[in-house]
Design an enzyme around this catalytic site. Structure first.
Site, PDB file in Angstrom:
ATOM      1  N   GLY A   1       0.840  -1.206   0.000  1.00 42.18           N
ATOM      2  CA  GLY A   1       0.000   0.000   0.000  1.00 42.18           C
ATOM      3  C   GLY A   1       0.870   1.248   0.000  1.00 42.18           C
TER       4      GLY A   1
ATOM      5  N   LYS B   1     -10.648  -2.958  12.087  1.00 43.19           N
ATOM      6  CA  LYS B   1      -9.407  -2.665  12.827  1.00 43.19           C
ATOM      7  C   LYS B   1      -9.427  -3.346  14.197  1.00 43.19           C
ATOM      8  CE  LYS B   1      -7.075  -0.167   9.894  1.00 43.19           C
ATOM      9  NZ  LYS B   1      -5.856  -0.731   9.300  1.00 43.19           N
TER      10      LYS B   1
ATOM     11  N   GLY C   1      -0.335   5.041  -0.765  1.00 38.48           N
ATOM     12  CA  GLY C   1      -1.317   5.719   0.079  1.00 38.48           C
ATOM     13  C   GLY C   1      -0.692   6.861   0.865  1.00 38.48           C
ATOM     14  N   GLN C   2      -1.498   7.437   1.765  1.00 32.93           N
ATOM     15  CA  GLN C   2      -1.042   8.635   2.484  1.00 32.93           C
ATOM     16  C   GLN C   2       0.193   8.342   3.338  1.00 32.93           C
ATOM     17  OE1 GLN C   2      -3.532  10.120   5.621  1.00 32.93           O
ATOM     18  NE2 GLN C   2      -2.643  12.163   5.556  1.00 32.93           N
TER      19      GLN C   2
ATOM     20  N   ASP D   1       2.065  -1.602  -4.552  1.00 30.67           N
ATOM     21  CA  ASP D   1       0.706  -1.067  -4.442  1.00 30.67           C
ATOM     22  C   ASP D   1      -0.161  -1.844  -5.423  1.00 30.67           C
ATOM     23  OD1 ASP D   1      -0.492   1.512  -2.995  1.00 30.67           O
ATOM     24  OD2 ASP D   1      -1.570   1.210  -4.871  1.00 30.67           O
TER      25      ASP D   1
ATOM     26  N   TYR E   1     -14.938   0.084   9.085  1.00 28.32           N
ATOM     27  CA  TYR E   1     -13.497   0.295   9.234  1.00 28.32           C
ATOM     28  C   TYR E   1     -13.067  -0.003  10.676  1.00 28.32           C
ATOM     29  CZ  TYR E   1      -9.144   3.067   9.279  1.00 28.32           C
ATOM     30  OH  TYR E   1      -7.849   3.502   9.414  1.00 28.32           O
TER      31      TYR E   1
HETATM   32  N1  SER Z   1      -7.870   8.881   9.474  1.00 26.12           N
HETATM   33  C1  SER Z   1      -8.667   7.686   9.506  1.00 26.12           C
HETATM   34  C2  SER Z   1     -10.006   7.906   8.950  1.00 26.12           C
HETATM   35  O1  SER Z   1     -10.502   9.006   9.052  1.00 26.12           O
HETATM   36  C3  SER Z   1      -8.785   7.220  10.937  1.00 26.12           C
HETATM   37  O2  SER Z   1      -8.004   6.109  11.095  1.00 26.12           O
HETATM   38  O3  SER Z   1     -10.580   6.989   8.450  1.00 26.12           O
END
Ligand code: SER
Length: 323
Positions: free
Chosen positions: A11, A149, A14-15, A37, A145
């Site tokens: 990845g 996690k 990504g950021q 990626d 999400y």
């Molecule tokens: N920055 C992430 C989000 O906003 C939080 O883990 O999804």
């Protein structure tokens, strides 16, 4: 870090990946950092060192790269973030979980590398104490999400306890960076606001003015990540995921910090579906375990971050005026 480290970043476009790959290539040498990626990449990530296209749902491809380069450290950063996963819950769950399982299974078999896997403040939910959220507390996340996690944290700890897999993790707050844009998170406003302040002098915020969330500047997040990965194993006492914190602010406070540099900057507020996600998350985090166990400490407060963000974004615009 040592010169014998060979790092794989999943990845990488990504950021976090974009920043992490550049930093690790500077520190270890370009050929020691393999970026991958799901999409082919040009630019620094694709051209300044080894790059491979890898879908983290393809465990065999992952294992082949780990063997080929004799990888010692894997940073698994491929995931769907909170807002995007809410739009496609089944895919969010599948990508976030299968990608992790594939890597944990390879690590269980080979035992030849360490793993970094990012968790998030999204593991907490509306029943969690919102102020100074403790390391161990109620965790009833309400987003896909957050659920992925939280489950991932449990599995990381399980693989450590049961199979001795050396996996380490941080619950990142919202991350702010100038090198790369975030993609699909609820905290993304805190990056967009700087770009809009410079380019348009005005910003419409998708969270309300007084929505306080925990945040961190990317250089601090990279320090935390790399320091945790290189802490002696016996100091890493938590194998689910560590709370880490730096700054907490709301949109009106970050706007005021920008107005000190750009006095005419204005912000309007139009909360959307992301408001409910933000409202379910903590406002500040107790990260004393990370500070005690492996010496975590941030360098940037809001004032320092705003000055550095604006300076670097202005430099980018001078190099690429059409930005
Ligand atoms: N920055 C992430 C989000 O906003 C939080 O883990 O999804």
């Amino acid at each position: 870090m040592s010169t014998s480290d060979t790092v794989l970043v999943l990845g990488a476009a990504g950021q976090i990946g974009t920043d992490l790959v550049m930093r690790l290539r500077n520190e270890l040498g370009s050929d020691k950092v393999i970026a991958t990626d799901v999409k082919n990449q040009g630019g620094a990530i694709g051209n300044d060192g080894p790059f491979h296209t890898i879908d983290v749902m393809n465990g065999q491809a992952m294992a082949e790269i780990i063997d080929k380069y004799k990888v010692t450290h894997v940073y698994h950063l491929a995931a769907l973030l909170s807002a995007t996963a809410e739009k496609n819950p089944m895919f969010g769950w599948k990508l976030n979980m299968e990608g992790l399982f594939n890597l944990l299974e390879i690590a269980r078999e080979k035992k030849s590398f360490q793993i970094f896997w990012p968790s998030s403040i999204a593991v907490f939910g509306p029943t969690t104490p919102a102020q100074k959220t403790p390391q161990h507390t109620i965790m009833e996340p309400t987003t896909v999400y957050g659920i992925s996690k939280q489950a991932g944290e449990r599995w990381c700890e399980y693989y450590f306890n049961k199979y001795g897999v050396d996996v380490r993790s941080i619950r990142y707050p919202g991350l702010i960076s100038y090198k790369s844009a975030p993609g699909g998170g609820t905290t993304d406003y805190a990056v967009d606001i700087y770009h809009k302040a410079l380019d348009q002098g005005t910003y419409e915020c998708f969270l309300s003015a007084n929505t306080v969330l925990p945040m961190m500047y990317m250089p601090d997040a990279l320090d935390a990540t790399i320091n945790l990965m290189h802490a002696p194993a016996e100091k890493v006492k938590i194998r689910s995921s560590y709370n880490v914190a730096a700054i907490s602010f709301d949109p009106q406070t970050i706007a005021a910090s920008i107005q000190k540099h750009i006095p005419d900057f204005t912000v309007t507020y139009k909360p959307d579906f992301r408001q409910a996600i933000a409202d379910s998350w903590p406002q500040s985090i107790d990260d004393s375990a990370a500070r005690t166990d492996w010496g975590w400490k941030e360098k940037f407060d809001l004032t320092a971050m705003t000055a550095d963000m604006l300076l670097n974004l202005k430099k980018q615009r001078d190099i690429t005026p059409s930005h």
